[in-house]
Scaffold this active site. Structure first.
Site, mmCIF file in Angstrom:
data_model
loop_
_atom_site.group_PDB
_atom_site.id
_atom_site.type_symbol
_atom_site.label_atom_id
_atom_site.label_comp_id
_atom_site.label_asym_id
_atom_site.label_seq_id
_atom_site.Cartn_x
_atom_site.Cartn_y
_atom_site.Cartn_z
ATOM 1 N N SER A 443 8.815 -96.798 -73.037
ATOM 2 C CA SER A 443 8.016 -95.495 -72.724
ATOM 3 C C SER A 443 7.496 -94.286 -73.672
ATOM 4 O O SER A 443 5.950 -93.860 -73.899
ATOM 5 C CB SER A 443 8.439 -95.129 -71.774
ATOM 6 O OG SER A 443 8.788 -96.427 -70.769
ATOM 7 N N HIS A 498 9.105 -89.473 -72.247
ATOM 8 C CA HIS A 498 7.110 -89.647 -72.193
ATOM 9 C C HIS A 498 6.765 -88.338 -72.780
ATOM 10 O O HIS A 498 6.263 -88.538 -74.030
ATOM 11 C CB HIS A 498 6.664 -89.661 -70.977
ATOM 12 C CG HIS A 498 7.758 -90.794 -70.278
ATOM 13 N ND1 HIS A 498 7.940 -90.563 -68.915
ATOM 14 C CD2 HIS A 498 8.322 -91.773 -70.624
ATOM 15 C CE1 HIS A 498 7.902 -92.030 -68.944
ATOM 16 N NE2 HIS A 498 8.889 -92.770 -69.982
#
Length: 528
Positions: A443, A498
């Site tokens: 991610s 993220h």
């Protein structure tokens, strides 16, 4: 991961956005789509609030079958119509009419059949079938009438009909290409250019992108811009039949003053033309050659701006395929992630923390003990099939463009550095929080691709004033904001990885050279 919440985040934002778009563009002319998206939203929220997973899954199924699938099929249908493959278009239209019988969709097969009849030479039967839509006010019915005027070459009647329905058509930009053509066919060059300029912002919002290029085709061809037409045919409009492309190239030559060359091209094209194209060719051949109308400075500015917008879209709005030779690094990364997940499965499963630790998951205690390699290996591990699927889908969507922009080596460097950097950020911020936790997943790297895309688009916007880059930059910002909100509702998701991935990807892309360069606008040839 909470599958219900993931589904909710997939279904609700897309349905809400689609509902807003339909409402703003079409209002009450398309109540079927409005009802569908409202039903999906209400079901999704009701299932989530009541804790009933079955209702959430039902809403997702309705969304997939009755919203996403018809949308995908409609895009394919548009391509088949542009290719003039009306047999395939009719089959697709029938499926769409079953999935979404409202808003005139049940009439789609009839329209496709009428176009098929016209192509085969039975223009009278096709005209009769299409003329039955003259009192239908849906966008499908209005489109049928424009097809009627087009296949019969009634351009004056078309403009009069468009003027009578201006209030309805003002909300639907899909009719801009046919109005541009009508003005060109009637020799109203000034009116064509002014109409294009006046509707420039609406044209920029047309979807799919081929519709925008059809508008540009009308502008370029009737203004005698052969090279600009050729560039269109090298892009989205390459799917047009060869005869149609030849027709518009000859039209561009005709309006550039190359009447003898154009006449020769039309005559050579005539034997291969179908029953719809043949009258248009004959009409061109019947025209008395006249000197081309000189373009004033304002008109040339409109043409140059349209050419620049096309180049910007080709450059900054590119969507390379995963299977393109320019996406080799993306392909390799997806394969590596899949292989590592296969190893996880063989050793005991992707949700087994002991297996993940053994294969190299990020563990603050282990890294502080000297196992720094976990900063890299953790990027290629995933916690379960859903986690893997979401990340690989995102890599599929964002990877090819960034690789296209940066090249193989710089793309791999960006991907690995953002992955390692996001894991390092998690490590630094984990002090005193959860030293025994494990972190895995691509991610951070994928959010780095989004950050890199934002940096590339910002550079393109500032460097070339590219509105296509500005639009894509806005989309990246929206995606990041949605990810932040999503992370706040999912405690098991690392929002730190993220957000740091976005920042690191943006920073790295600002210093890397890119290959995104639009070609300079074509300069008009000097006239003696």
């Amino acid at each position: 991961m909470d599958l219900d919440l993931i589904i909710l985040w997939l279904v609700c934002p897309s349905s809400l956005l689609a509902l807003i778009v339909v409402w703003m563009r079409l209002r009450f002319s398309e109540p079927g789509w409005i009802a569908l998206y409202l039903a999906v939203l209400l079901l999704s929220v009701a299932g989530w609030l009541s804790g009933q997973s079955a209702i959430v899954y039902a809403a997702a199924a309705i969304w997939l079958v009755f919203a996403i699938l018809p949308g995908i099929l409609a895009r394919v249908l548009n391509r088949r119509v542009m290719q003039q493959n009306y047999v395939a278009a009719r089959r697709l239209a029938r499926i769409i009419s079953w999935l979404h019988p409202a808003d005139g969709m049940r009439e789609l097969p009839r329209i496709a059949h009428a176009l098929q009849l016209a192509q085969r030479g039975d223009v009278a039967a096709a005209s009769d079938a299409l003329s039955r839509f003259q009192n239908v006010k849906s966008s499908i019915g209005l489109a049928a009438m424009t097809h009627l005027f087009r296949i019969t070459n009634q351009w004056e009647e078309l403009l009069a009909w468009l003027a009578r329905h201006q209030q309805i058509l003002a909300r639907n930009a899909q009719f801009l290409p046919i109005e541009l053509r009508a003005r060109g066919e009637l020799g109203d060059l000034r009116g064509l250019v002014e109409f294009y300029d006046r509707n420039r912002k609406r044209i920029a919002k047309l979807a799919p992108s081929a519709s925008r290029d059809v508008c540009r085709l009308m502008l370029f061809a009737f203004c005698g811009q052969r090279q600009a037409v050729q560039r269109l045919f090298a892009g989205n409009l390459a799917l047009l039949p060869a005869t149609v492309r030849a027709f518009w190239l000859a039209t561009a030559d005709l309006h550039a003053g190359e009447s003898e060359s154009a006449r020769r091209q039309f005559e050579e094209l005539l034997p291969a033309a179908d029953s719809v194209l043949r009258p248009a060719i004959l009409q061109r051949l019947s025209q008395v050659p006249a000197p081309p109308q000189p373009l004033d400075e304002a008109a040339q500015h409109v043409i140059d701006a349209a050419a620049a917008e096309h180049d910007h879209e080709q450059t900054f709005g590119a969507t390379p395929s995963l299977f393109s030779p320019r996406a080799r690094a993306t392909q390799i990364l997806i394969v590596l992630n899949l292989v590592m997940f296969g190893v996880e499965s063989c050793l005991g499963g992707g949700t087994n923390t002991a297996v993940l630790y053994r294969l190299g998951a990020l563990s603050p205690l282990a890294v502080h003990a000297g196992q720094w390699w976990r900063l890299l290996t953790s990027v290629f591990l995933h916690f379960g099939a859903v986690h893997l699927a979401m990340n690989m889908l995102a890599l599929w969507l964002f990877g090819p463009f960034v690789e296209f922009a940066l090249g193989f080596r710089r793309f791999l460097l960006l991907y690995l550095l953002t992955g390692i950097g996001s894991m390092a950020t998690v490590l630094v911020l984990s002090s005193g929080v959860s030293t025994y936790s494990l972190t895995v997943g691509a991610s951070g790297s994928i959010m780095g691709l989004i950050g890199a895309t934002a940096a590339l688009m910002l550079r393109g916007w500032l460097r070339e004033d590219a509105h296509a880059a500005k639009r894509r930059l806005g989309l990246m910002v929206l995606l990041v904001l949605m990810q932040v909100v999503f992370d706040s509702t999912m405690p098991q998701v690392s929002g730190t990885a993220h957000l740091s991935g976005v920042v690191i990807g943006f920073a790295i892309a600002t210093v890397l050279a890119d290959r995104l360069r639009s070609s300079p606008p074509e300069q008009p040839a000097p006239q003696s």
